[in-house]
Scaffold this motif. Structure first.
Motif, short mmCIF file in Angstrom:
data_model
loop_
_atom_site.label_atom_id
_atom_site.label_comp_id
_atom_site.label_asym_id
_atom_site.label_seq_id
_atom_site.Cartn_x
_atom_site.Cartn_y
_atom_site.Cartn_z
N ALA A 108 3.36 9.90 2.29
CA ALA A 108 2.21 9.06 2.63
C ALA A 108 2.50 8.18 3.83
N ASP B 147 2.52 10.47 6.94
CA ASP B 147 1.16 10.87 7.30
C ASP B 147 0.41 9.72 7.98
N ALA C 246 4.61 2.47 -3.57
CA ALA C 246 4.69 3.43 -4.67
C ALA C 246 4.24 4.83 -4.27
N ARG C 247 3.86 5.04 -3.02
CA ARG C 247 3.27 6.32 -2.63
C ARG C 247 4.26 7.31 -2.05
N GLY C 248 5.45 6.90 -1.68
CA GLY C 248 6.47 7.82 -1.20
C GLY C 248 6.44 8.05 0.30
N TYR C 249 7.46 8.76 0.73
CA TYR C 249 7.68 8.99 2.15
C TYR C 249 6.55 9.79 2.80
N ASP D 197 0.81 -1.21 0.00
CA ASP D 197 0.00 0.00 0.00
C ASP D 197 0.85 1.27 0.00
N PHE D 198 2.08 1.16 0.45
CA PHE D 198 2.94 2.34 0.54
C PHE D 198 4.11 2.31 -0.43
N GLY E 183 -4.02 4.35 4.17
CA GLY E 183 -3.62 4.29 2.78
C GLY E 183 -4.08 3.06 2.05
N ARG E 184 -4.80 2.20 2.71
CA ARG E 184 -5.28 1.01 2.04
C ARG E 184 -6.81 1.01 2.06
#
Length: 98
Positions: free
Chosen positions: A76, A79, A71-74, A68-69, A90-91
């Motif tokens: 995300a 947060d 590909a979203r970067g630091y 879930d994280f 985030g999921r």
């Protein structure tokens, strides 16, 4: 031992008076008492090893970042770490129906 050097110390009167009384009781000079004290402090502090943090890096044997994280970067990840418990991390979550 090395040579001697004259120096001036600024110490409190009560400490100096107590040191003079001790030197007199022990029949040593004030200089000898001061040198003994400095040697004791230097020896005690010189033997203490500086703090060294152990290496606690991740060994790389895990499966990496949660998908879930990944590909979203630091931002995300940060947060999500500071969201209250139970918040969306985030999921996709399914909320219980009322």
């Amino acid at each position: 031992m090395g040579g001697r050097i004259k120096t001036t110390l600024d110490i409190t009167t009560p400490l100096l008076e107590e040191a003079k009384r001790l030197a007199e009781r022990e029949r040593v000079t004030l200089r000898a008492l001061v040198e003994e004290g400095l040697r004791a402090v230097l020896a005690a502090r010189g033997t203490a090893r500086p703090f060294r943090l152990r290496d606690a890096r991740f060994s790389g044997k895990g499966r990496g970042l949660h998908p879930d994280f990944a590909a979203r970067g630091y931002a995300a990840l940060r947060d999500a770490a500071y969201e209250p418990d139970g918040a969306d991390r985030g999921r996709a979550t399914s909320k219980p129906k009322s």
